[in-house]
Design a protein around this motif. Structure first.
Motif, PDB file in Angstrom:
ATOM      1  N   SER A 176       4.852  -3.870   6.513  1.00 43.81           N
ATOM      2  CA  SER A 176       4.129  -4.824   5.654  1.00 43.81           C
ATOM      3  C   SER A 176       2.687  -4.976   6.126  1.00 43.81           C
ATOM      4  CB  SER A 176       4.797  -6.201   5.691  1.00 43.81           C
ATOM      5  OG  SER A 176       6.127  -6.103   5.289  1.00 43.81           O
ATOM      6  N   LYS A 230       0.731  -1.836   5.208  1.00 43.37           N
ATOM      7  CA  LYS A 230       0.430  -1.829   3.762  1.00 43.37           C
ATOM      8  C   LYS A 230      -0.686  -2.814   3.429  1.00 43.37           C
ATOM      9  CE  LYS A 230       4.690  -2.234   1.974  1.00 43.37           C
ATOM     10  NZ  LYS A 230       5.618  -2.468   0.883  1.00 43.37           N
ATOM     11  N   HIS A 264       9.747  -5.066   4.521  1.00 49.29           N
ATOM     12  CA  HIS A 264       8.704  -4.363   3.766  1.00 49.29           C
ATOM     13  C   HIS A 264       9.016  -4.355   2.274  1.00 49.29           C
ATOM     14  CE1 HIS A 264      11.821  -1.516   4.745  1.00 49.29           C
ATOM     15  NE2 HIS A 264      11.349  -0.641   3.895  1.00 49.29           N
ATOM     16  N   LYS A 290       9.899  -9.935  -1.069  1.00 52.39           N
ATOM     17  CA  LYS A 290       8.617 -10.563  -1.419  1.00 52.39           C
ATOM     18  C   LYS A 290       8.376 -11.888  -0.691  1.00 52.39           C
ATOM     19  CE  LYS A 290       6.086  -9.987  -4.895  1.00 52.39           C
ATOM     20  NZ  LYS A 290       4.692  -9.545  -4.903  1.00 52.39           N
ATOM     21  N   MET A 305      -0.367  -9.626   2.757  1.00 53.57           N
ATOM     22  CA  MET A 305       0.759  -8.678   2.683  1.00 53.57           C
ATOM     23  C   MET A 305       1.391  -8.668   1.292  1.00 53.57           C
ATOM     24  SD  MET A 305       2.695  -8.984   6.365  1.00 53.57           S
ATOM     25  CE  MET A 305       2.635 -10.713   6.615  1.00 53.57           C
ATOM     26  N   LYS A 307       2.946 -11.141  -0.119  1.00 57.57           N
ATOM     27  CA  LYS A 307       4.201 -11.896  -0.149  1.00 57.57           C
ATOM     28  C   LYS A 307       4.024 -13.215  -0.902  1.00 57.57           C
ATOM     29  CE  LYS A 307       6.246  -9.269   3.116  1.00 57.57           C
ATOM     30  NZ  LYS A 307       7.189  -8.257   2.660  1.00 57.57           N
TER      31      LYS A 307
END
Ligand SMILES: CC(C)(COP(=O)(O)OP(=O)(O)OC[C@H]1O[C@@H](n2cnc3c(N)ncnc32)[C@H](O)[C@@H]1OP(=O)(O)O)[C@@H](O)C(=O)NCCC(=O)NCCSC(=O)C[C@@H](O)CCCCCCCCCCCCC(=O)O
Ligand SMILES: NC(=O)c1ccc[n+]([C@@H]2O[C@H](COP(=O)([O-])OP(=O)(O)OC[C@H]3O[C@@H](n4cnc5c(N)ncnc54)[C@H](O)[C@@H]3O)[C@@H](O)[C@H]2O)c1
Length: 731
Positions: A317, A320, A443, A446, A471, A473
């Protein structure tokens, strides 16, 4: 509103309603007034519609849905007026052309876009359908098959994909000036015939295959929609584009949107949409500290300790999110090697699927920095600990981090239930410590539940919140208590479903009812998937499992509270779930792990009932829903009452994004609001009166009682304010 100007024979109508040019009544009126001016001006030979600011247009203004239809022109009137204009109209798309925004573009005679633009008809995600001709025009442009794909799932597509299938007529590079490019394009089509440019007049190419295509999508939607109604209504509306003339098809589309608009499912999905945005504005209840007045610390270097199930997903995460320096520390050599290999394989997969470029993949791999001692973390900005769920191991790690890390470093724990304050106290600066509770696989999931300890500083909280948002989320800030919000609520769901097994239900019956409600999997299949040993380990800590009881201890009671040991028997007989040869509450057969009922489990339940002289009774679906879900709702009110969550939206986001609660019911608190608080309280009180202290999870939340007593069934958005007022007036 919309601005109007003329440049070299081309009228420019630019939508102006920041931040996303939603089609409010003012904007619709502005477009219509500008269109009239352009049509009346003899010097104007073509028209461009574009959006000011960051985007073309994201569709109808969701906040105005209730009044959408009362002011002229509403959106479906506007699109027909646009299409019938005698002067050619070009839609100039940058940013997003979503929902009604794309429907406006489809009503234009030409569409041009920057390559970076995104297009979608996402209405289904709000529980409605594209109600301004989208279900009738899109099939005439791209066919029934692609339209069903676009509309029933509501996903976004790049301008290039849209151009490949015929929605976009010309693509410009992402750094081009969209307005300048569109004006030039408009000049190039002046004088051309508009026959064949009015989409509503076009035939549907694959109309003859409609039954076959419809069957295909019915199957897919049936499996994926988990009880959501809108996807099926979308398919029906698109089908009519193939079977009926445009005007008749529009009547069907209208019937579809009238049926969906204002439905409970649509209300729930719209609530979710706004909850996901509102949650970014976090606040610490009762302090005045919030996201607006607190700045995060700049985070460039992050470290993750522990590369097990959670650590590896957290690292992914972070990569990314574009973090260029991620230190990883794992004591166990095999776990370290496996973890790094896992991360690299996932990155390879992303690159192979085109989710990231080869260059991005290489820079992510380069960002990974295996480290072997704490000294190497001394200039890290944020450390996320993800080692075993053991207070003593975590304390040991935080004590070391407290010694070596720079004073401004944020120290986060991924514990799923332990006391964040206790962990913080071993460091010299407890205010630097915070909880960052990720969900497995980190990863993919959410949700990030950030836990504020009693000492966590506002800046540290802001940093954890900001990192979650970086991230991508859904990042929710909660208070510190055992299990935080999600695990604390979900525990009751498993406890009460197990009680129903004792009394007469079977796992397959409970799971079938929960799946019908909208959960992707029932409680028992989830147990098998994640491993029944996880809950067993937790119960072991509290000395609750069957094996830990002294001889002669009551089988159905622990510490004076009702207890069901069936899940213990399951684990003690080696049935951990998928991982133990496909044996858990169910049996999973073959490569596809086909779920089947296992007689061994049925016999285990039956003999347990006989031993305890329980006469099984029939338990119906309504009882299963009430007993599985209402204790969880009750706990949600206790969480609000204690200020662990600031508002019901936060709780709903946690359950929807972390525990697969069906989104189209809006989460447990919104569901309670739809059912009505008086009914929820009645059921809870009935169980509490029957069970009493032996089943403490049925003790009614005081906040729930007060809300019902003082306000009946108040609107969900007023719950916390009303509660605060009641408590204040009682002081
Ligand atoms: C587009 C996005 C992907 C952009 O994302 P990004 O991250 O960049 O930005 P944010 O999401 O943070 O958004 C910024 C800001 O803007 C707000 N916002 C976004 N979209 C809308 C919107 N559509 N309306 C209002 N506000 C919006 C957002 O809340 C943020 O605000 P904040 O205060 O938090 O900063 C992303 O934003 C996105 O996905 N947006 C939603 C896109 C979407 O879903 N579009 C479809 C909308 S629905 C629609 O268009 C319907 C039309 O098809 C048809 C309408 C015609 C209806 C006529 C029917 C007649 C029937 C009569 C029935 C009568 C029944 C009855 O009486 O009840
Ligand atoms: N697994 C889940 O579903 C889940 C979900 C949310 C939160 N959590 C929490 O995340 C944490 C980690 O859980 P997990 O499932 O990844 O555990 P895991 O057993 O898969 O991994 C933990 C890793 O930490 C390593 N480790 C132990 N002590 C260490 C030390 N001193 N230094 C470096 N590495 C060390 C272990 O070798 C192991 O590889 C726990 O606190 C757990 O409660 C787990």
């Amino acid at each position: 509103m919309a601005n109007y100007s003329v440049r070299n024979q081309v009228a420019i109508i630019s939508l102006c309603s920041p931040p996303v040019n939603a089609l409010s009544s003012d904007v619709r009126r502005g477009i219509l007034d500008s269109l009239k001016k352009a049509e009346q001006d003899v010097k104007v030979a073509a028209i461009v519609i574009c959006g000011e600011g960051r985007t073309f247009c994201v569709g109808a203004d969701i906040t105005e849905f209730k009044s959408e239809f009362k002011t002229f022109p509403n959106l479906f009137e506007l699109v027909d007026i646009l299409e019938s204009s005698p002067k050619p109209i070009v839609a100039a798309i940058h940013g997003h052309a979503f929902g009604g925004g794309l429907e406006v573009a489809l009503a234009c005679h030409y569409r041009v876009a920057l390559s970076s633009a995104k297009l979608a008809l996402p209405e289904v995600k709000l529980g409605i359908l594209p109600g301004a001709g989208g279900t009738q025009r899109l099939p005439r442009l791209i066919g029934i098959d692609s339209s069903m794909q676009w509309i029933a799932f509501g996903d976004e597509y790049s301008a290039q994909i849209a151009a490949n299938i015929g929605i976009i007529d010309r693509i410009f590079p992402s750094n081009a000036d969209i307005l300048e490019s569109a004006v030039q394009y408009a000049q190039s089509i002046i004088g051309k015939s508009l026959i064949n440019r009015r989409v509503s007049k076009l035939p549907v190419k694959d109309a003859s295959k409609v039954s076959h295509i419809m069957e295909k999508y019915k199957q897919i939607v049936g499996k994926k929609s988990r009880g959501a109604i809108a996807p099926m209504v979308c398919l029906e509306a698109i089908k009519h584009a193939a079977l009926l003339p445009y005007v008749e098809g529009m009547k069907k589309e209208r019937m579809g949107i009238e049926a969906l608009m204002g439905s409970d499912q649509s209300k729930s999905l719209i609530y979710m949409f706004f909850a996901e945005r509102q949650v970014r504005n976090w606040t610490i209840p009762g302090t005045g500290i919030n996201s607006k007045n607190t700045k995060p610390i700049k985070v460039e270097k992050v470290a993750v300790i522990g590369l097990g199930t959670m650590g590896r997903g957290i690292v992914l995460s972070l990569l990314k999110a574009g973090i260029k320096h991620v230190s990883v520390m794992e004591l166990n050599k095999t776990a370290r090697e496996n973890g790094l290999l896992f991360i690299k394989n996932i990155l390879e997969g992303y690159a192979a699927r085109g989710t990231i470029s080869e260059t991005q993949k290489r820079s992510m791999v380069d960002a990974l920095k295996p480290v072997s001692n704490f000294e190497m973390l001394k200039d890290t900005d944020l450390v996320i600990e993800a080692v075993f769920e053991s207070m003593s191991i975590k304390k040991d790690i935080f004590a070391k981090l407290g010694q070596v890390c720079k004073p401004s470093a944020v120290l986060a724990t991924n514990t799923s239930a332990l006391d964040v304050d206790e962990i913080a106290m071993v460091t010299p600066k407890p205010k630097q410590v915070v909880g960052m509770h990720f969900f497995a696989p980190a990863h993919v999931m959410k949700l990030l539940e950030n836990v504020r300890g009693s000492k966590s500083s506002p800046q540290v909280i802001a940093t954890a919140m900001n990192m979650g948002q970086r991230m991508g989320k859904v990042t929710v800030l909660v208070g510190n208590c055992h299990g935080f919000v999600g695990n604390r609520m979900f525990r009751h769901y498993t406890v009460e479903t197990d009680f129903m097994l004792e009394e007469g239900a079977y796992p397959e019956q409970v799971d079938t009812v929960l799946k019908k409600f909208g959960f992707a999997m029932g409680r028992y299949q989830v147990g098998d998937l994640s491993g029944n040993d996880i809950g067993y380990r937790m119960r072991t800590k509290f000395e609750m499992t069957n094996k830990q009881q002294p001889p002669g201890a009551p089988e159905r009671e622990r510490h004076g509270v009702r207890y069901c040991p069936l899940a213990d028997f399951l684990v003690e007989s080696g049935r951990l779930g998928y991982k133990s040869d496909g044996k858990g509450w169910f049996r999973y057969l073959g490569k596809n792990r086909e779920l089947t009922v296992d007689n061994e489990v049925t016999s285990m339940i039956d003999s347990y009932r006989r031993r305890n002289k329980i006469v099984p009774r029939k338990i119906n679906g309504e009882e299963i829903i009430e007993r599985a879900l209402y204790p969880l709702i009750n706990e949600g009110f206790k969480i609000l009452e204690e200020g662990i969550a600031s508002n019901p939206m936060e709780i709903d986001l946690i359950l929807v994004h972390g525990y697969a609660w069906p989104r189209h019911t809006g989460g447990p608190m919104f569901y309670a609001h739809l059912i009505g608080l008086p009914k929820i309280l009645r059921v809870i009180e009935r169980h509490w009166n029957n069970a009493g202290l032996r089943e403490p999870h049925w003790e009614p939340s005081k906040m729930l009682v007060r809300l019902v007593k003082n306000h009946g069934n108040p609107d969900i958005m007023s719950w916390t304010t009303l509660e605060r007022e009641t408590v204040r007036s009682a002081l």
